[in-house]
Design a protein around this motif. Structure first.
Motif, short mmCIF file in Angstrom:
data_model
loop_
_atom_site.label_atom_id
_atom_site.label_comp_id
_atom_site.label_asym_id
_atom_site.label_seq_id
_atom_site.Cartn_x
_atom_site.Cartn_y
_atom_site.Cartn_z
N UNK A 16 0.80 -1.27 0.14
CA UNK A 16 0.19 -0.01 0.01
C UNK A 16 0.87 1.45 0.02
N UNK A 17 0.31 2.29 -0.31
CA UNK A 17 0.99 3.68 -0.52
C UNK A 17 1.54 4.04 0.76
N UNK A 18 1.01 3.62 1.88
CA UNK A 18 1.39 4.03 3.29
C UNK A 18 2.47 3.26 3.93
N UNK A 19 3.14 2.19 3.11
CA UNK A 19 4.14 1.43 3.43
C UNK A 19 5.42 1.84 2.86
N UNK A 20 6.24 2.04 3.61
CA UNK A 20 7.63 2.58 3.02
C UNK A 20 8.75 1.27 3.09
N UNK A 21 9.16 0.79 2.12
CA UNK A 21 10.24 -0.42 2.18
C UNK A 21 11.67 0.20 2.34
N UNK A 22 12.17 -0.22 3.28
CA UNK A 22 13.68 0.51 3.69
C UNK A 22 14.66 -0.58 3.27
N UNK A 23 14.34 -1.77 2.70
CA UNK A 23 15.43 -2.56 2.47
C UNK A 23 16.28 -3.19 3.77
N UNK A 24 17.33 -3.79 3.48
CA UNK A 24 18.34 -4.10 4.68
C UNK A 24 18.60 -2.78 5.37
N UNK A 25 18.11 -2.91 6.78
CA UNK A 25 18.56 -2.15 7.85
C UNK A 25 19.78 -2.78 8.59
N UNK A 26 20.91 -1.74 8.45
CA UNK A 26 22.06 -2.49 9.50
C UNK A 26 22.00 -2.15 10.81
N UNK A 27 22.52 -3.03 11.51
CA UNK A 27 22.51 -2.95 13.09
C UNK A 27 22.72 -1.52 13.63
#
Length: 364
Positions: free
Chosen positions: A232-243
């Motif tokens: 949905x438009x209100x979901x932002x994908x961040x990809x891999x998030x480092x520690x």
């Protein structure tokens, strides 16, 4: 003790959910005076996506993704007092298992450490000649597991003579702790989870469907593998998030969600590393339901529990900042009191001392 540890990766959390667990447990063991060497293969682009440099408390050995390099690394185990082969290394696991235990000295304590026991057990139980089953029957002196409680310990003790001891996830307060909010991670609900086949449908239910039904709320989804997922438009994908960014994410979002893989939720007693990372930062945690939660955090006071996506929608819709902060502070107090890696390492140290003494008495 000299500990030779063969695992997926210590320096990279890329496609490697056990990284925090390994760092916490082994770092705390090193503080107790143990000499740790961690062996990991250069596969799956993990070395290109390192979160940390090799720590000063551990000798880090990265070997090429070839069988010859694997066997050279396995041969180094001969000097160790404790030999550990984990599940899910990601490169020729069965070959590594056989090579490591074959090269171990006669007096070494040989450990099979399963970081995904429900999946491993479902794979090996119907196969009488599975390499892990053979190792359990003839080579393994001790089984350790990332979680699983009574269902896992009982299953493993049916497969071989070695005792099985769960070593649960925990928090390292030096790594996961409260920090100032970061506008990059401003959201109502955040989830860190790599895209895996037996978890995707549950994330669709507990997270993505909720986002569709709550278009005025903001959602963050971090983790590898989601790039081509329709959201949905209100979901932002961040990809891999480092520690290094976990604390900021956990301290900024109104709430942080944990979704177990289906097999772990069914087995129970399997708190993910994300739970303790988030609790260590004082985050308000929401988790899918699984047996054994109250062994770690009290439901309704230190953690919120959703049975399905509709529960999630109701919880998130009614959650206020003051209540979220209260739950997060209670969770932080609980994990610092009872669930640190220092405490886990003391438990493990006692087990290692006892089993090594038993092994040597039996040999004598």
């Amino acid at each position: 003790m000299k500990i030779a540890f063969y695992g997926s990766s210590l320096v990279s959390s890329y496609w490697n959910g056990a990284a925090t667990y390994y760092r916490g447990i082994l770092g705390a063991l090193a503080k107790l005076g143990h000499e740790v060497t961690f062996y990991e293969p250069d596969v799956l682009d993990r070395q290109k996506n390192r979160d940390i440099d090799p720590p000063d408390w551990c000798r880090s050995v990265v070997y090429d993704g070839t069988e010859a390099a694997l066997r050279r690394a396995a041969a180094e185990v001969a000097e160790a007092d404790v030999v550990v082969k984990t599940s899910g290394v990601g490169f020729m696991d069965d070959t590594l298992l056989e090579a490591v235990f074959a090269a171990a000295s006669p007096g070494a304590l040989r450990i099979w450490w399963d970081v995904d026991a429900p999946a491993t057990l479902s794979e090996i139980e119907p196969q009488p000649d599975h390499p892990i089953r053979r190792a359990l029957q003839r080579d393994v002196d001790l089984v350790l597991t990332y979680g699983g409680g009574p269902p896992v310990t009982q299953a493993y003790e049916r497969l071989g003579p070695a005792p099985c001891v769960p070593i649960y996830n925990a928090v390292d307060p030096a790594t996961h702790h409260p920090v100032a909010p970061d506008p990059r991670f401003d959201a109502d609900l955040a989830l860190l989870a790599n895209r895996l086949p037996d978890r995707e449908a549950r994330i669709d239910d507990f997270f993505l469907s909720v986002a569709e039904r709550l278009p005025d709320r903001r959602f963050l989804l971090g983790g590898a593998g989601w790039d081509d997922k329709a959201v949905a438009d209100n979901v932002r994908l961040l990809g891999h998030v480092p520690t290094r960014d976990h604390n900021a994410l956990n301290c900024t979002a109104l709430a942080v969600l944990n979704v177990n893989r289906a097999s772990m939720a069914q087995t129970g007693w399997s708190p993910a590393t994300r739970i303790f990372e988030a609790a260590g930062a004082g985050a308000c945690l929401i988790t899918d339901a699984w047996p054994g939660i109250d062994m770690f955090l009290e439901t309704g006071k230190e953690i919120l529990v959703a049975r399905d996506g509709r529960d999630m929608e109701e919880i998130l819709s009614g959650l206020t900042r003051p209540r979220a902060a209260e739950i997060g502070q209670r969770a932080l107090s609980r994990v610092l009191a009872e669930h640190t890696y220092e405490k886990r390492a003391l438990e493990l140290d006692a087990v290692l001392v006892e089993r090594l003494a038993h092994l040597r008495e039996t040999a004598a």
